[in-house]
Write a protein that holds these residues in place. Structure first.
Motif, PDB file in Angstrom:
ATOM      1  N   ASN A   8       0.599  -1.132  -0.032  1.00 20.81           N
ATOM      2  CA  ASN A   8      -0.039  -0.085   0.047  1.00 20.81           C
ATOM      3  C   ASN A   8       0.672   1.326  -0.180  1.00 20.81           C
ATOM      4  O   ASN A   8       0.285   2.450  -0.144  1.00 20.81           O
ATOM      5  CB  ASN A   8      -0.751  -0.007   1.168  1.00 20.81           C
ATOM      6  CG  ASN A   8      -2.097  -1.014   1.132  1.00 20.81           C
ATOM      7  OD1 ASN A   8      -1.943  -1.730   0.067  1.00 20.81           O
ATOM      8  ND2 ASN A   8      -3.174  -0.954   1.998  1.00 20.81           N
ATOM      9  N   GLY A  69       0.922  11.569 -10.797  1.00 17.86           N
ATOM     10  CA  GLY A  69       0.301  10.750  -9.623  1.00 17.86           C
ATOM     11  C   GLY A  69      -0.857  11.292  -8.724  1.00 17.86           C
ATOM     12  O   GLY A  69      -1.433  11.926  -9.349  1.00 17.86           O
ATOM     13  N   ALA A  70      -1.241  10.677  -7.892  1.00 20.33           N
ATOM     14  CA  ALA A  70      -2.451  10.956  -7.361  1.00 20.33           C
ATOM     15  C   ALA A  70      -2.370  12.189  -6.620  1.00 20.33           C
ATOM     16  O   ALA A  70      -3.536  12.954  -6.646  1.00 20.33           O
ATOM     17  CB  ALA A  70      -2.817   9.890  -6.220  1.00 20.33           C
ATOM     18  N   THR A  71      -1.431  12.670  -6.067  1.00 21.70           N
ATOM     19  CA  THR A  71      -1.297  13.983  -5.417  1.00 21.70           C
ATOM     20  C   THR A  71      -1.547  14.969  -6.475  1.00 21.70           C
ATOM     21  O   THR A  71      -2.452  15.800  -6.182  1.00 21.70           O
ATOM     22  CB  THR A  71       0.037  14.098  -4.718  1.00 21.70           C
ATOM     23  OG1 THR A  71       0.250  13.207  -3.794  1.00 21.70           O
ATOM     24  CG2 THR A  71       0.106  15.574  -3.994  1.00 21.70           C
ATOM     25  N   MET A 155     -12.738   8.772  -0.055  1.00 25.47           N
ATOM     26  CA  MET A 155     -11.517   7.678  -0.783  1.00 25.47           C
ATOM     27  C   MET A 155     -12.491   6.511  -1.026  1.00 25.47           C
ATOM     28  O   MET A 155     -13.161   5.910  -0.228  1.00 25.47           O
ATOM     29  CB  MET A 155     -10.257   7.384   0.067  1.00 25.47           C
ATOM     30  CG  MET A 155     -10.785   6.767   1.486  1.00 25.47           C
ATOM     31  SD  MET A 155      -9.105   6.934   2.628  1.00 25.47           S
ATOM     32  CE  MET A 155      -7.972   7.179   1.585  1.00 25.47           C
ATOM     33  N   ASN A 159      -5.865   3.528   2.726  1.00 16.56           N
ATOM     34  CA  ASN A 159      -4.503   2.949   2.494  1.00 16.56           C
ATOM     35  C   ASN A 159      -4.015   2.351   3.936  1.00 16.56           C
ATOM     36  O   ASN A 159      -3.011   1.326   3.781  1.00 16.56           O
ATOM     37  CB  ASN A 159      -3.663   4.219   2.169  1.00 16.56           C
ATOM     38  CG  ASN A 159      -3.814   5.323   2.924  1.00 16.56           C
ATOM     39  OD1 ASN A 159      -4.960   5.915   2.951  1.00 16.56           O
ATOM     40  ND2 ASN A 159      -2.759   5.979   3.482  1.00 16.56           N
ATOM     41  N   ASP A 186     -11.076   9.382  -4.270  1.00 14.49           N
ATOM     42  CA  ASP A 186      -9.436   8.990  -4.426  1.00 14.49           C
ATOM     43  C   ASP A 186      -9.443   7.405  -4.535  1.00 14.49           C
ATOM     44  O   ASP A 186     -10.045   6.673  -3.799  1.00 14.49           O
ATOM     45  CB  ASP A 186      -8.802   9.320  -3.126  1.00 14.49           C
ATOM     46  CG  ASP A 186      -7.458   8.751  -2.962  1.00 14.49           C
ATOM     47  OD1 ASP A 186      -7.071   7.753  -3.707  1.00 14.49           O
ATOM     48  OD2 ASP A 186      -6.654   9.163  -2.097  1.00 14.49           O
ATOM     49  N   GLN A 189      -6.142   3.279  -3.835  1.00 11.75           N
ATOM     50  CA  GLN A 189      -5.903   1.801  -3.176  1.00 11.75           C
ATOM     51  C   GLN A 189      -7.001   1.018  -3.871  1.00 11.75           C
ATOM     52  O   GLN A 189      -6.766  -0.457  -3.415  1.00 11.75           O
ATOM     53  CB  GLN A 189      -5.974   1.805  -1.749  1.00 11.75           C
ATOM     54  CG  GLN A 189      -4.920   2.843  -1.005  1.00 11.75           C
ATOM     55  CD  GLN A 189      -3.295   1.993  -1.083  1.00 11.75           C
ATOM     56  OE1 GLN A 189      -3.526   0.846  -1.353  1.00 11.75           O
ATOM     57  NE2 GLN A 189      -2.586   3.026  -0.856  1.00 11.75           N
ATOM     58  N   SER A 209      -2.731   6.446  -8.684  1.00 13.48           N
ATOM     59  CA  SER A 209      -1.262   6.393  -8.767  1.00 13.48           C
ATOM     60  C   SER A 209      -0.930   5.027  -9.334  1.00 13.48           C
ATOM     61  O   SER A 209      -1.102   3.982  -8.783  1.00 13.48           O
ATOM     62  CB  SER A 209      -0.882   6.812  -7.559  1.00 13.48           C
ATOM     63  OG  SER A 209       0.319   7.035  -7.291  1.00 13.48           O
ATOM     64  N   LYS A 212       1.120   2.316  -7.126  1.00 19.71           N
ATOM     65  CA  LYS A 212       0.434   1.308  -6.063  1.00 19.71           C
ATOM     66  C   LYS A 212       0.228  -0.042  -6.785  1.00 19.71           C
ATOM     67  O   LYS A 212      -0.469  -0.811  -5.836  1.00 19.71           O
ATOM     68  CB  LYS A 212      -0.708   1.989  -5.462  1.00 19.71           C
ATOM     69  CG  LYS A 212      -0.395   3.389  -4.965  1.00 19.71           C
ATOM     70  CD  LYS A 212       0.477   3.457  -3.545  1.00 19.71           C
ATOM     71  CE  LYS A 212       0.322   4.918  -3.028  1.00 19.71           C
ATOM     72  NZ  LYS A 212       0.910   5.034  -1.820  1.00 19.71           N
TER      73      LYS A 212
END
Ligand code: PLP
Length: 701
Positions: A8, A69-71, A155, A159, A186, A189, A209, A212
């Motif tokens: 994760n 990426g996710a950010t 989410m 995570n 989000d 995960q 992302s 992961k």
């Protein structure tokens, strides 16, 4: 070989993904904006990966753009929705007063909300949606607040715990409340583990992302629902249909494409049922290795690849060191907060008790895990449990380790001390602290020790309470030899009495001294208090002084060269009366120069300062012929084997090592502080020493 159970946090890169990335760098290196054939090939690659992602995510007619990426995806989604809220407000429309996010959301979400709320001057209230002990969003709370929200962030799966959100329940709640809020989910995960059906739901934005799920770091995806407002985070050359400028990360996109292709063809990744079987085997192994273990989230409502657990009496740091010694990589929560060693905010938000939030460990694997990997993980978990039992830290000990001398029990802001006479199986506890009582009781039981005396440097009422608490934690069988005729500080008999603690061969003598009151102490006047002096022939004496390490009368009271053991936590508890003897110099030795260092230091002793359970689990690397000693940091003050003995031999070079270099650095610095001129630490610890060419055992991917 490593058993990597921290998927994760991130995953290794799938073989197909590595090949695809290299091909994109070496052969298909074109810029997709170029109109020549090399560029067209690159463009077709991007289009292919996007189409694949669209199918897998059920993205329908939504936009899918490649991000770093996710950010970045989260920033883009938040900027877009907050920008739209500002426009609505400027048009005179109501936008509510709240920006809502799930209380267990990754930090990137609330931080992005606060950041853009401030930058855009919106002044909305950023508020967490509470979750229950099962980790699920409180939908009743959401129902009450949804109508006043401009943006809701929830989410898909957590995570830290793997808890799967009730997205349909959230959608229904938003709808029932007539909410006009934008909705970001989000999906980081969930990718590859849950069907998301993005277009079937009213989700506006969903960031992902790649790293992961076996793609490299630096590549991600953002889904944007058709019609959802959009503001580019990056403006420039107009790439990605002007939604995200900047030349595309082609090797990342190619690698992500290979992972998505593997997901679609179903040959590389295990099914949900298989993953659940794997998790059940790991859960069983954990339960039998660690008595009393509890899972911090219901397994039934969590990702089949995540286990989050706590073991009573075992802080997460201890468990991480234990697993790491067995080359099992797990984490104490999210990777981002791991370095800060704070209790998990996710588990706190779930309302779990403090001991659970402070001792949580996360074990996570990826959907490419195979039978051999899980079998090896199960075997190592069992070995970890056994090592703990043999070190008296969990359940009954099968092979109690001999335990003589001085042991420091230390955590948070305090230390207690344990003096053990191994021959007579007697233990004396000095300045007991309630947080160590369980541990002391377990050590006594496991080593068949009798508690003989409880000494205290503190004032009598505090001493009496601490003593009563400790006795309550101990079994009656371990109290049979307790000396009950004592003074208020637990000292048996008259103040002059001297007790011989250990067998005559290494006689340890303990005596009671009295420190006078100190009216000039910087923190206020101090009452008179006892000091316990432990002497052993041929080594400096140890004085257990509690909180009085700075007392001006210590120098006259104690024999020259005495080491002070105070109530401070860790090796900082060890002091000299006067610190003028501090040895200078740089104590760190890098693994690269280790061999030369060993050759240059005849008589060098390598001291392994890891705890016994870690030492039991790992083989020692080649030692270049140096002498090896195992002495956990908690026994640094031991008169026969630790600092007092080393200080009596100042010419003997000592090189301390541990797992990561932290504890050995403390040991080397302490020895130098105490005046030993030849104390060093192996920089980076065993992790760096062993890293040269070690094979890594990972799922066959
Ligand atoms: N969201 C969740 C749920 C995560 O687990 C992570 C990574 O830990 C992120 C967002 C941030 O992803 P990245 O570091 O790829 O930007």
């Amino acid at each position: 070989m490593d058993i990597y159970l921290d998927a994760n946090a991130t995953t290794p890169v799938l073989a197909q993904a590595r090949h695809a990335a290299i091909q994109a760098m070496v052969d298909d290196y074109g810029n997709p904006s170029s109109i020549h054939s090399t560029g067209l090939k690159a463009k077709s690659l991007i289009d292919g990966v996007r189409a694949l992602a669209r199918r897998l995510l059920g993205a329908g007619d939504g936009q899918l753009l490649f991000t770093s990426g996710a950010t970045e995806g989260i920033q883009t989604a938040v900027l877009s929705s907050l920008g739209a809220l500002r426009e609505r407000r400027e048009r005179g429309e109501a936008i509510g007063s709240l920006l809502l996010y799930g209380a267990t959301e990754h930090k990137a979400v609330p931080e992005a909300l606060k950041h853009w709320n401030r930058l855009l001057g919106l002044g909305l209230q950023v508020q967490a949606i509470p979750v229950g002990t099962d980790g699920l969003h409180d939908l009743a709370w959401l129902a009450e607040h949804a109508a006043d929200a401009g943006l809701v962030c929830t989410m898909a799966a957590n995570n830290e715990t793997g808890v799967i959100s009730d997205l349909d329940g959230i959608a229904a709640t938003l709808q029932a409340a007539g909410s006009r809020a934008f909705w970001m989910v989000d999906g980081v995960q969930a990718l590859g583990k849950l069907p998301l059906r993005l277009a079937e739901r009213r989700i506006d934005y969903a960031p992902f992302s790649g790293h992961k799920l076996y793609a490299p770091k630096g590549i991600g995806l953002l889904y944007v629902r058709p019609g959802a407002p959009f503001t580019p985070l990056l403006a420039g050359g107009g790439q990605e249909g002007s939604l995200r400028s900047g030349t595309e990360n082609m090797s990342g996109i190619a690698a992500l494409g290979a992972v998505l292709a593997a997901l679609e063809d179903g040959r590389t990744f295990r099914s949900g049922t298989q993953l659940q079987r794997f998790r059940d085997r790991l859960a069983e192994a954990l339960l039998s290795a660690f008595p009393g273990l509890v899972f911090n989230a219901p397994l039934a409502g969590s990702l089949p690849t995540t286990l989050n657990f706590s073991v009573p009496g075992l802080p997460s740091r201890l468990l991480l060191d234990l697993f790491d010694a067995a080359d099992v990589r797990v984490s104490g929560g999210s990777a981002c907060s791991a370095a800060q060693a704070a209790p998990s905010f996710v588990l706190q938000a779930m309302g779990l008790p403090d001991w659970q939030t402070a001792s949580a460990v996360r074990l996570s694997f990826g959907p490419a895990a195979d039978e051999a990997f899980i079998a090896e993980a199960v075997a190592r978990i069992a070995a970890c449990g056994l090592a703990l039992r043999r070190s008296c830290l969990a359940g009954p000990s099968e092979d109690p380790l001999a335990s003589d001398g001085v042991l420091q029990l230390s955590a948070g802001g305090a230390s207690s001390w344990l003096l053990v006479d191994g021959e007579r199986r007697q233990a004396w506890v000095l300045d007991p602290q309630p947080e160590f009582n369980e541990r002391v009781a377990r050590l006594l039981r496991c080593h068949s020790l009798q508690l003989t005396a409880v000494l205290d440097t503190r004032e009598p009422t505090l001493a009496a309470t601490a003593r009563a608490d400790l006795l309550q934690a101990c079994d009656a069988a371990n109290l049979a030899q307790l000396i009950t005729e004592t003074d208020a500080q637990g000292w048996p008999g008259s103040t002059e009495a001297v007790y011989t603690l250990a067998p005559p061969a290494s006689a340890l003598q303990l005596s009671r001294l009295q420190l006078p009151a100190d009216a000039t102490h910087p923190d206020g006047p101090r009452a008179a208090q006892p000091v316990w002096l432990l002497q052993r022939e041929g080594a400096p004496a140890l004085a257990f002084v509690g909180a009085a390490a700075e007392h001006p009368a210590l120098a006259q009271l104690l024999p020259a060269g005495t080491l002070l053991c105070s109530d401070a936590p860790g090796p900082a508890a060890l002091r000299r009366v006067a610190t003028t003897s501090e040895a200078a110099g740089e104590p760190a030795i890098s693994p690269a120069t280790l061999a030369a260092f060993v050759r240059s230091q005849p008589g060098l002793r390598l001291v392994d300062v890891r705890e016994p359970y870690e030492q039991l689990l790992s083989d020692m690397p080649a030692l270049h012929g140096a002498e090896l000693q195992a002495l956990p940091l908690s026994r640094l003050a031991d008169p026969a084997q630790g600092a007092p003995a080393w200080l009596a031999e100042p010419g003997r070079p000592l090189l301390f090592f541990c797992r990561s270099g932290g504890r050995s650095q403390q040991a080397a610095q302490t020895l130098r502080r105490l005046g030993h001129p030849a104390a060093w630490t192996l920089e980076g610890g065993l992790a760096m020493w062993q890293s040269q060419g070690e094979p890594v055992f990972m799922p066959a991917i």
